[in-house]
Design a protein around this motif. Structure first.
Motif, PDB file in Angstrom:
ATOM      1  N   ASN A   1      13.778  -4.611   0.151  1.00 22.84           N
ATOM      2  CA  ASN A   1      12.691  -3.869  -0.491  1.00 22.84           C
ATOM      3  C   ASN A   1      11.344  -4.102   0.188  1.00 22.84           C
ATOM      4  OD1 ASN A   1      14.322  -2.743  -2.589  1.00 22.84           O
ATOM      5  ND2 ASN A   1      14.324  -4.743  -3.604  1.00 22.84           N
TER       6      ASN A   1
ATOM      7  N   GLU B   1       8.200  -3.436   2.391  1.00 24.23           N
ATOM      8  CA  GLU B   1       7.480  -2.246   2.837  1.00 24.23           C
ATOM      9  C   GLU B   1       6.213  -2.668   3.564  1.00 24.23           C
ATOM     10  OE1 GLU B   1       8.719   0.769  -0.828  1.00 24.23           O
ATOM     11  OE2 GLU B   1       6.735  -0.168  -0.801  1.00 24.23           O
TER      12      GLU B   1
ATOM     13  N   TYR C   1       2.405  -1.145   4.699  1.00 22.86           N
ATOM     14  CA  TYR C   1       1.373  -0.112   4.626  1.00 22.86           C
ATOM     15  C   TYR C   1       0.387  -0.415   5.758  1.00 22.86           C
ATOM     16  CZ  TYR C   1       3.162   0.555  -0.134  1.00 22.86           C
ATOM     17  OH  TYR C   1       3.966   0.769  -1.228  1.00 22.86           O
TER      18      TYR C   1
ATOM     19  N   THR D   1      13.344  -3.482   7.019  1.00 18.81           N
ATOM     20  CA  THR D   1      12.054  -3.145   6.458  1.00 18.81           C
ATOM     21  C   THR D   1      11.732  -1.704   6.771  1.00 18.81           C
ATOM     22  OG1 THR D   1      10.954  -3.877   8.461  1.00 18.81           O
ATOM     23  CG2 THR D   1      11.189  -5.501   6.701  1.00 18.81           C
ATOM     24  N   LYS D   2      10.738  -1.182   6.111  1.00 15.95           N
ATOM     25  CA  LYS D   2      10.305   0.177   6.383  1.00 15.95           C
ATOM     26  C   LYS D   2       8.799   0.256   6.284  1.00 15.95           C
ATOM     27  CE  LYS D   2      11.217   1.495   1.564  1.00 15.95           C
ATOM     28  NZ  LYS D   2      11.899   2.442   0.677  1.00 15.95           N
TER      29      LYS D   2
ATOM     30  N   VAL E   1       5.655   2.427   5.116  1.00 19.95           N
ATOM     31  CA  VAL E   1       5.398   3.444   4.113  1.00 19.95           C
ATOM     32  C   VAL E   1       4.087   4.143   4.418  1.00 19.95           C
ATOM     33  CG1 VAL E   1       5.018   3.847   1.660  1.00 19.95           C
ATOM     34  CG2 VAL E   1       6.689   2.151   2.399  1.00 19.95           C
TER      35      VAL E   1
ATOM     36  N   ASN F   1      11.051   7.559   7.774  1.00 17.73           N
ATOM     37  CA  ASN F   1      10.244   6.930   6.733  1.00 17.73           C
ATOM     38  C   ASN F   1       8.858   7.544   6.623  1.00 17.73           C
ATOM     39  OD1 ASN F   1      12.002   4.965   5.639  1.00 17.73           O
ATOM     40  ND2 ASN F   1      11.813   3.786   7.526  1.00 17.73           N
TER      41      ASN F   1
END
Length: 257
Positions: free
Chosen positions: A165, A167, A169, A228-229, A231, A248
C-alpha cells in the motif's frame, strides 16, 4: 556557475561512510544536482537482484548488466526455455530490477536529514525517475532544467503507507531558486560536488552473488519486496499539461503563481 556537467572530485573507493539516502514515510524536500560526468546524465541506472542472506534482504548489481555471467539471469533463461506457463512465470522472478541513483541535497526529511549532510545519493525506483525526467523536460509547462544549481527547482516527495500500500506523491516547489543562496542562508560551507555514481554499487564477487542465490528463502529477484506506486499530485486548479507515465497516471503539476 558551471553549465553542463558538474565535475566530481570525490574518492569513492576509499570512502568509509555510507552516502545512500532512501525515502521514508513522510515528506522529503530535496534538490537533484546536475550531471556528474561529461555524458550529461544526472542519474545512473543500475540493475539488481535481491534475496535474503541470513534472513535479511539485500541487493546486488546484476553482472549481466556489465557484460558478465549472472547466476540469476541464467536460471531465469533456463526456466523460460522450458516453455510452459508456470516456468515462464517463475522465470520472470529472476529478472533484475531497475533502480536509479541521483546526487541530491536534502533540505528536510523524516530521518531529520538536512543540508549539513552535504551531497547524498538517492536510490529510487523507475517511477520516481520518470517523473523527475518529465519535469526536467517540461519547459513548456513551466518546469525544465530542474537540476540547475543557480536556477533549478526543489522537489517534495511524500511517501505514505507500507508494503503493497506504499504510495509516493511527487511535486516540485513552484519557484526557481539558487542552491548556493540556501547554503549561505544557513551559514553552511559544505562540499556540494557530486558523487561519481559510476563508482557506486560496483559488482560484488561471484561467490557473494552465488550465496545470495543459494540462500534466498523465497523466489529470487524482487517479487518478495513490497511494490510501490507513484500517485498523481496536482497543484493549483489546472490539469497538468505534462505527459502521463505508466498505468499509475504519474503527472507533473504545473507551477502555480
Amino acid at each position: 556557475m558551471p553549465k553542463g556537467f558538474f565535475p566530481t572530485n570525490r574518492d569513492e573507493l576509499n570512502r568509509t561512510e555510507s552516502v545512500f539516502f532512501y525515502l521514508k514515510e513522510g515528506t522529503t524536500q530535496l534538490r537533484v544536482l546536475p550531471p556528474y560526468s561529461e555524458r550529461g546524465s544526472w542519474f545512473r541506472e543500475v540493475r539488481e537482484h535481491g534475496g535474503r542472506i541470513n534472513g535479511e534482504f539485500t541487493t546486488m548489481t546484476c553482472p549481466k548488466s556489465q557484460g558478465k555471467s549472472c547466476v540469476f539471469c541464467e536460471e531465469g533463461q533456463r526456466l523460460y526455455s522450458l516453455g510452459d506457463e508456470d516456468n515462464i512465470a517463475k522465470a520472470k522472478t529472476f529478472r533484475p530490477k531497475q533502480a536509479f541513483l541521483f546526487n541530491v541535497m536534502v533540505y528536510s526529511s523524516p530521518q531529520n536529514m538536512d543540508l549539513t549532510k552535504g551531497v547524498l545519493v538517492l536510490k529510487s525506483g523507475v517511477k520516481v525517475k520518470r517523473l523527475l525526467m518529465d519535469m526536467d523536460q517540461d519547459a513548456a509547462g513551466g518546469w525544465g532544467d530542474i537540476t540547475s544549481i543557480d536556477n533549478g527547482f526543489d522537489i517534495r516527495i511524500t511517501r505514505k503507507g507500507k508494503d503493497l500500500n506504499t504510495e509516493y506523491y511527487v511535486k516540485g516547489v513552484p519557484t526557481r531558486n539558487n542552491l548556493l543562496d540556501a547554503l549561505k542562508k544557513n551559514n553552511l560551507s559544505v562540499d556540494f560536488s557530486p558523487h561519481n555514481l559510476d563508482k557506486l554499487l560496483e559488482l560484488r564477487p561471484l561467490a557473494e552473488l552465488k550465496q545470495l542465490f543459494d540462500e534466498s528463502q523465497s523466489a529470487p529477484g524482487f517479487d518478495n519486496v513490497p511494490s510501490t506506486k507513484v500517485v498523481e499530485e496536482v497543484v493549483g486548479n489546472e490539469i497538468p499539461s505534462s505527459p502521463v507515465v505508466s498505468d499509475n497516471l504519474i503527472k507533473v503539476a504545473p507551477p502555480t503563481e
